[in-house]
Scaffold this motif. Structure first.
Motif, PDB file in Angstrom:
ATOM      1  N   HIS A 147       6.383   3.982  -4.767  1.00  0.00           N
ATOM      2  CA  HIS A 147       5.768   4.681  -3.649  1.00  0.00           C
ATOM      3  C   HIS A 147       4.491   4.014  -3.141  1.00  0.00           C
ATOM      4  CE1 HIS A 147       4.258   6.225  -7.434  1.00  0.00           C
ATOM      5  NE2 HIS A 147       3.179   6.650  -6.842  1.00  0.00           N
ATOM      6  N   HIS A 148       3.961   3.019  -3.880  1.00  0.00           N
ATOM      7  CA  HIS A 148       2.740   2.354  -3.424  1.00  0.00           C
ATOM      8  C   HIS A 148       2.964   1.570  -2.129  1.00  0.00           C
ATOM      9  CE1 HIS A 148       0.405   3.560  -6.800  1.00  0.00           C
ATOM     10  NE2 HIS A 148       1.168   2.935  -7.680  1.00  0.00           N
ATOM     11  N   ILE A 149       4.212   1.311  -1.786  1.00  0.00           N
ATOM     12  CA  ILE A 149       4.497   0.608  -0.543  1.00  0.00           C
ATOM     13  C   ILE A 149       3.987   1.405   0.654  1.00  0.00           C
ATOM     14  CG2 ILE A 149       6.772   1.651  -0.233  1.00  0.00           C
ATOM     15  CD1 ILE A 149       5.802  -1.968   0.600  1.00  0.00           C
ATOM     16  N   PHE A 150       3.878   2.728   0.497  1.00  0.00           N
ATOM     17  CA  PHE A 150       3.426   3.568   1.601  1.00  0.00           C
ATOM     18  C   PHE A 150       1.938   3.408   1.880  1.00  0.00           C
ATOM     19  CE2 PHE A 150       7.071   6.285  -0.023  1.00  0.00           C
ATOM     20  CZ  PHE A 150       7.949   5.859   0.957  1.00  0.00           C
ATOM     21  N   ASN A 151       1.187   2.842   0.923  1.00  0.00           N
ATOM     22  CA  ASN A 151      -0.242   2.651   1.154  1.00  0.00           C
ATOM     23  C   ASN A 151      -0.490   1.796   2.393  1.00  0.00           C
ATOM     24  OD1 ASN A 151      -0.866   4.094  -1.152  1.00  0.00           O
ATOM     25  ND2 ASN A 151      -0.983   2.291  -2.455  1.00  0.00           N
ATOM     26  N   LEU A 152       0.293   0.722   2.527  1.00  0.00           N
ATOM     27  CA  LEU A 152       0.148  -0.156   3.685  1.00  0.00           C
ATOM     28  C   LEU A 152       0.373   0.608   4.979  1.00  0.00           C
ATOM     29  CD1 LEU A 152       0.003  -2.881   5.190  1.00  0.00           C
ATOM     30  CD2 LEU A 152       2.431  -3.179   4.669  1.00  0.00           C
ATOM     31  N   LEU A 153       1.415   1.431   5.008  1.00  0.00           N
ATOM     32  CA  LEU A 153       1.744   2.160   6.226  1.00  0.00           C
ATOM     33  C   LEU A 153       0.635   3.143   6.591  1.00  0.00           C
ATOM     34  CD1 LEU A 153       5.505   2.926   5.472  1.00  0.00           C
ATOM     35  CD2 LEU A 153       4.503   0.930   6.596  1.00  0.00           C
ATOM     36  N   GLU A 154       0.095   3.836   5.598  1.00  0.00           N
ATOM     37  CA  GLU A 154      -0.963   4.803   5.871  1.00  0.00           C
ATOM     38  C   GLU A 154      -2.238   4.125   6.345  1.00  0.00           C
ATOM     39  OE1 GLU A 154      -1.145   8.502   3.348  1.00  0.00           O
ATOM     40  OE2 GLU A 154      -0.099   7.187   1.945  1.00  0.00           O
ATOM     41  N   ILE A 155      -2.574   3.001   5.728  1.00  0.00           N
ATOM     42  CA  ILE A 155      -3.771   2.266   6.143  1.00  0.00           C
ATOM     43  C   ILE A 155      -3.628   1.794   7.581  1.00  0.00           C
ATOM     44  CG2 ILE A 155      -5.103   0.153   5.761  1.00  0.00           C
ATOM     45  CD1 ILE A 155      -4.497   0.484   2.765  1.00  0.00           C
ATOM     46  N   GLN A 156      -2.448   1.295   7.926  1.00  0.00           N
ATOM     47  CA  GLN A 156      -2.220   0.840   9.293  1.00  0.00           C
ATOM     48  C   GLN A 156      -2.329   1.988  10.295  1.00  0.00           C
ATOM     49  OE1 GLN A 156       1.633  -1.379   8.763  1.00  0.00           O
ATOM     50  NE2 GLN A 156       0.560  -2.929   9.931  1.00  0.00           N
ATOM     51  N   LEU A 157      -1.742   3.125   9.963  1.00  0.00           N
ATOM     52  CA  LEU A 157      -1.810   4.281  10.857  1.00  0.00           C
ATOM     53  C   LEU A 157      -3.251   4.715  11.098  1.00  0.00           C
ATOM     54  CD1 LEU A 157       1.165   6.385   9.439  1.00  0.00           C
ATOM     55  CD2 LEU A 157       1.035   5.411  11.735  1.00  0.00           C
ATOM     56  N   LEU A 158      -4.023   4.773  10.017  1.00  0.00           N
ATOM     57  CA  LEU A 158      -5.415   5.204  10.146  1.00  0.00           C
ATOM     58  C   LEU A 158      -6.236   4.200  10.940  1.00  0.00           C
ATOM     59  CD1 LEU A 158      -6.007   6.591   6.556  1.00  0.00           C
ATOM     60  CD2 LEU A 158      -6.170   7.899   8.683  1.00  0.00           C
ATOM     61  N   GLU A 159      -5.998   2.920  10.684  1.00  0.00           N
ATOM     62  CA  GLU A 159      -6.786   1.883  11.344  1.00  0.00           C
ATOM     63  C   GLU A 159      -6.511   1.856  12.845  1.00  0.00           C
ATOM     64  OE1 GLU A 159      -7.216  -1.586  13.443  1.00  0.00           O
ATOM     65  OE2 GLU A 159      -5.297  -1.390  12.429  1.00  0.00           O
ATOM     66  N   ARG A 160      -5.265   2.042  13.223  1.00  0.00           N
ATOM     67  CA  ARG A 160      -4.909   1.925  14.646  1.00  0.00           C
ATOM     68  C   ARG A 160      -5.070   3.230  15.414  1.00  0.00           C
ATOM     69  NH1 ARG A 160      -2.075  -2.859  15.484  1.00  0.00           N
ATOM     70  NH2 ARG A 160      -2.891  -4.310  13.927  1.00  0.00           N
ATOM     71  N   THR A 161      -4.773   4.351  14.779  1.00  0.00           N
ATOM     72  CA  THR A 161      -4.747   5.621  15.519  1.00  0.00           C
ATOM     73  C   THR A 161      -5.799   6.618  15.062  1.00  0.00           C
ATOM     74  OG1 THR A 161      -3.151   6.690  14.027  1.00  0.00           O
ATOM     75  CG2 THR A 161      -2.253   5.304  15.783  1.00  0.00           C
ATOM     76  N   GLY A 162      -6.382   6.387  13.882  1.00  0.00           N
ATOM     77  CA  GLY A 162      -7.353   7.349  13.355  1.00  0.00           C
ATOM     78  C   GLY A 162      -6.708   8.604  12.815  1.00  0.00           C
ATOM     79  N   ALA A 163      -5.386   8.609  12.732  1.00  0.00           N
ATOM     80  CA  ALA A 163      -4.666   9.783  12.254  1.00  0.00           C
ATOM     81  C   ALA A 163      -3.546   9.352  11.322  1.00  0.00           C
ATOM     82  CB  ALA A 163      -4.095  10.574  13.428  1.00  0.00           C
ATOM     83  N   ASN A 164      -3.175  10.244  10.399  1.00  0.00           N
ATOM     84  CA  ASN A 164      -2.176   9.907   9.381  1.00  0.00           C
ATOM     85  C   ASN A 164      -1.143  11.025   9.255  1.00  0.00           C
ATOM     86  OD1 ASN A 164      -0.739   9.057   7.170  1.00  0.00           O
ATOM     87  ND2 ASN A 164      -2.447   9.105   5.741  1.00  0.00           N
ATOM     88  N   PRO A 165      -0.124  11.020  10.122  1.00  0.00           N
ATOM     89  CA  PRO A 165       0.919  12.046  10.036  1.00  0.00           C
ATOM     90  C   PRO A 165       1.730  11.968   8.753  1.00  0.00           C
ATOM     91  CG  PRO A 165       1.527  10.352  11.623  1.00  0.00           C
ATOM     92  CD  PRO A 165       0.106  10.091  11.246  1.00  0.00           C
TER      93      PRO A 165
END
Length: 470
Positions: free
Chosen positions: A317-335
């Motif tokens: 499940h650590h693969i999701f860390n990258l996705l969450e970091i990208q979402l936060l960095e680009r959009t400021g939100a983490n659905p």
């Protein structure tokens, strides 16, 4: 209740004795043991030891869940018995030699990103606090409006919320150098070079207020503020290059030439090759993630909420860390955080239902604290100690996660940070989303609890397992 010394001795015997222990360490909740022979482990005996909340093989390690605090005491007792403990890093190093290539890659990926998560957690909390303090309803309590907020105060909050993401490449490159055996300080400098103010700011280039530099008339060069994959690749290759150079450069020149050549070669590759190529790949990953999360009719919530805890069981499940970091960095939100929180809340509720329904004192003593840990965001004790053992509660928890995730996706619920969930996760939804956050998790909890209570567990299942010796 058995004393910790007795428990440690029982663990030692149940895993095959001291000769079967290659090394052992502990994390926040689990005793992590590398064994010489898996066949010598008495799984049933381990699971029936007092204070044990579950035991399983994961990432090449035999992991026994004791819970926060207790695991430290058991570890100390085992050391007193003459066993030499290893650092968690040493045990992980041995574990990396086991498992499939994909599992090893994901573990390494996680080793790079997990150390920087606390900083991103803090940043998410700062974002939540700023969202709360700038809400019109909160400002009205102090006789203020958004127009009356001091510009200096807003600048101060901007420092708190923007710094980690502005210098994210430095954090990623530092961690990559550390994991792959390089000098972390070189990783920091390489990461900072990627966001040097002399380069066109990535955000300004994205909004059209600045232009990328053009080298050789076709290579676009910009700063990589907020980028993850380019910094990861620079850190990986940079660490390997440094190690390569140290083996070949004479010791008398090593201090001068190794860092000089490492920085020169890697920043050249980083700006002119790695950056442009992997930044494009990063855009593809982000766009694909966003497309999945934006699927209509709450489909993303059903799929992610229903399957996330299965991924947790597999340990990748650590693969999701990258996705969450990208979402936060680009959009400021983490659905993504909103959906997986529902998945975790549902597993907690399923475990709670088992604890409240059973009349078995040992199971009750195991399930209730495990459920509480899950409500705090640590689901392993609940999953491995209770829900998976009886299977049906785990399935009912998956259904509850899908139900809560469906609503979270349907209502576009999104956190301001990552890595904290369920009860602590409320701090990421203070920007007017709190009622919806409570509703989505409430539905997940209700579905997981009711289904487990009615269909998912009875003491008859417990008795059948005892008879079968499982």
């Amino acid at each position: 209740m058995a004393q910790n010394h007795e428990i440690a001795n029982e663990v030692l015997e149940a895993v095959g004795g001291r000769d079967n222990i290659a090394s052992f360490a502990h994390c926040a909740t689990r005793l992590r043991i590398m064994v010489n022979d898996k066949e010598k482990i008495d799984q049933n005996r381990v699971e029936n030891i007092d204070k044990v909340k579950g035991a399983f093989f994961n990432s090449g390690q035999y992991q026994i869940i004791f819970g926060t605090g207790t695991v430290n005491q058991i570890y100390e007792e085992m050391e007193k018995m003459g066993l030499d403990g290893s650092s968690k890093e040493e045990v992980k190093s041995q574990a990396k030699q086991q498992g499939s290539g994909f599992q090893r890659a994901i573990r390494t990926f996680g080793d790079v990103f997990v150390p920087i998560i606390p900083v991103l957690v803090a940043t998410g909390l700062f974002m939540g606090m700023r969202g709360l303090l700038t809400q019109p309803e909160i400002l009205a309590l102090f006789g203020m409006t958004k127009e009356t907020i001091s510009p200096n105060f807003l600048l101060y909050t901007q420092v708190l919320t923007d710094t980690a993401f502005a210098f994210l490449p430095a954090l990623v490159a530092w961690s990559a150098f550390r994991v792959f055996g390089g000098s972390p300080v070189l990783g920091i400098i390489l990461g900072l070079m990627l966001v040097n103010p002399a380069l066109p700011n990535a955000y300004s280039v994205a909004d059209g207020s600045a232009q990328a530099l053009r080298f050789f008339d076709f290579i676009p060069v910009v700063g990589y503020q907020g980028s993850v994959i380019p910094a990861f690749v620079v850190g990986l290759l940079g660490a390997k290059l440094e190690r390569f150079l140290r083996k070949r450069i004479p010791e008398a020149l090593d201090l001068i030439l190794t860092p000089f050549l490492t920085l020169l070669i890697m920043i050249t590759l980083g700006l002119f090759a790695i950056g442009p190529i992997f930044h494009s790949l990063e855009e593809v990953v982000l766009n694909a993630t966003t497309a999945v999360l934006n699927l209509p009719y709450g489909i993303a919530g059903i799929v992610i909420g229903g399957l996330h805890q299965i991924v947790v069981v597999t340990g990748v499940h650590h693969i999701f860390n990258l996705l969450e970091i990208q979402l936060l960095e680009r959009t400021g939100a983490n659905p993504f955080n909103a959906i997986i929180t529902c998945a975790m809340a549902a597993q907690a509720a399923a475990c709670l239902a088992v604890g409240l329904k059973t009349k078995d004192k040992k199971l009750k003593a195991l399930a209730l604290p495990s459920s509480f840990s899950a409500f705090l965001g640590i689901t392993e004790p609940a999953i491995f100690g209770v829900n998976l053992r009886y299977m049906k509660p785990f399935v009912m928890g998956l259904i509850g996660g899908a139900a809560g995730g469906f609503l979270a996706s349907l209502f576009h619920l999104a956190g301001t940070g990552m890595a904290i969930t369920v009860l602590p996760g409320t701090l990421l939804y203070l920007n007017s989303q709190l009622p919806m956050y409570i509703l989505c998790n409430g539905v997940a909890i209700a579905v997981g609890f009711v289904l487990t209570w009615v269909f998912g567990f009875s003491d008859k299942m417990l008795n059948e397992m005892k008879i079968s010796g499982k």
